[in-house]
Motif scaffolding. Sequence first.
Motif, PDB file in Angstrom:
ATOM      1  N   UNK A   5       0.826  -1.213   0.000  1.00 47.79           N
ATOM      2  CA  UNK A   5       0.000   0.000   0.000  1.00 47.79           C
ATOM      3  C   UNK A   5       0.857   1.259   0.000  1.00 47.79           C
ATOM      4  N   UNK A   6       2.008   1.223   0.683  1.00 48.86           N
ATOM      5  CA  UNK A   6       2.891   2.395   0.709  1.00 48.86           C
ATOM      6  C   UNK A   6       3.436   2.680  -0.687  1.00 48.86           C
ATOM      7  N   UNK A   7       3.915   1.626  -1.359  1.00 45.67           N
ATOM      8  CA  UNK A   7       4.438   1.811  -2.709  1.00 45.67           C
ATOM      9  C   UNK A   7       3.347   2.268  -3.673  1.00 45.67           C
ATOM     10  N   UNK A   8       2.122   1.818  -3.444  1.00 44.75           N
ATOM     11  CA  UNK A   8       1.005   2.240  -4.300  1.00 44.75           C
ATOM     12  C   UNK A   8       0.766   3.749  -4.184  1.00 44.75           C
ATOM     13  N   UNK A   9       0.879   4.291  -2.957  1.00 44.20           N
ATOM     14  CA  UNK A   9       0.730   5.741  -2.801  1.00 44.20           C
ATOM     15  C   UNK A   9       1.860   6.483  -3.510  1.00 44.20           C
ATOM     16  N   UNK A  10       3.065   5.884  -3.493  1.00 43.16           N
ATOM     17  CA  UNK A  10       4.181   6.504  -4.197  1.00 43.16           C
ATOM     18  C   UNK A  10       3.966   6.529  -5.696  1.00 43.16           C
ATOM     19  N   UNK A  11       3.441   5.438  -6.248  1.00 41.69           N
ATOM     20  CA  UNK A  11       3.151   5.403  -7.682  1.00 41.69           C
ATOM     21  C   UNK A  11       2.075   6.421  -8.046  1.00 41.69           C
ATOM     22  N   UNK A  12       1.058   6.524  -7.199  1.00 42.21           N
ATOM     23  CA  UNK A  12      -0.011   7.496  -7.441  1.00 42.21           C
ATOM     24  C   UNK A  12       0.529   8.926  -7.408  1.00 42.21           C
ATOM     25  N   UNK A  13       1.440   9.203  -6.463  1.00 42.84           N
ATOM     26  CA  UNK A  13       2.023  10.547  -6.358  1.00 42.84           C
ATOM     27  C   UNK A  13       2.859  10.882  -7.584  1.00 42.84           C
ATOM     28  N   UNK A  14       3.664   9.927  -8.052  1.00 42.27           N
ATOM     29  CA  UNK A  14       4.491  10.182  -9.233  1.00 42.27           C
ATOM     30  C   UNK A  14       3.634  10.318 -10.484  1.00 42.27           C
ATOM     31  N   UNK A  15       2.526   9.592 -10.534  1.00 45.13           N
ATOM     32  CA  UNK A  15       1.606   9.743 -11.669  1.00 45.13           C
ATOM     33  C   UNK A  15       1.011  11.149 -11.678  1.00 45.13           C
TER      34      UNK A  15
END
Length: 261
Positions: A5-15
Amino acid sequence: MRALSIAATGMSAQQRRVEVISNNLANMNTTGYNARRAEFSDLHYQQAVRPGEISSSDGTVLPAGVQLGLGVRTSAVAMEVAQGSLSETGGPLDLAIDGAGYLEISLPGGDIGYTRDGALKRNGDGLIVTSDGFSVSPEITIPEDATEIAINGDGEVYAYFKDQVQPQLLGQFSLVTFSNEKGLEAMGSNLYRETEASGQPNVGDPGQDGRGIFRQGYLEDSSVDAVKELTDLIEAQRGYELNAKVITAADQMLSATVQIR
């Protein structure tokens, strides 16, 4: 496993960052456009052991504790308040604002908008309007028999007529400033509207109280730096890939755990 879930938030932020960069690059030729920047903040922390707690083993105070972060979120997409370079066009109704300030625009329905896009036009009634046909406030009308239009740095609009040596003053444009320009709400079509975050509009004459002045025959270019945007794009792409690798690694760890007998 929290890593997923943490990495998913990072991907969403970079998107989201890539989306902001793409909008900047799309508007690199938009008159008076101010580049945007995505800003991020960390999410809530789970306090496994709070800093300053007493250690149960020997009674000492823990200097750091155990705080587990839960990822990142987009906190703002802020406008970078920076003036673009001025390009000479030679157009008599092209006005660049050299310094701080916005033109006040009268919108349909009585609403008020603000813009730095000085690519003004003259409608069928002689009224000075924006490219979308919205009148600039205060309204100034150019007579049909005017042979030349001159606008000085103070926003005074003069018309020259045949067989007349002295020009006629038609009116004066004002400039509007805000205590927090970044708080303005973008409406599209190079227009902004006032919000509680921007503060009340301060209307006054150009060159007064920190306001800029007008440059006739010039337009303000976009403040987007294409080289910087492309560099940021590469950085965002690499950040997205790294977060994707974290998800892959976490998935492999979970798979290994499931296979344990």
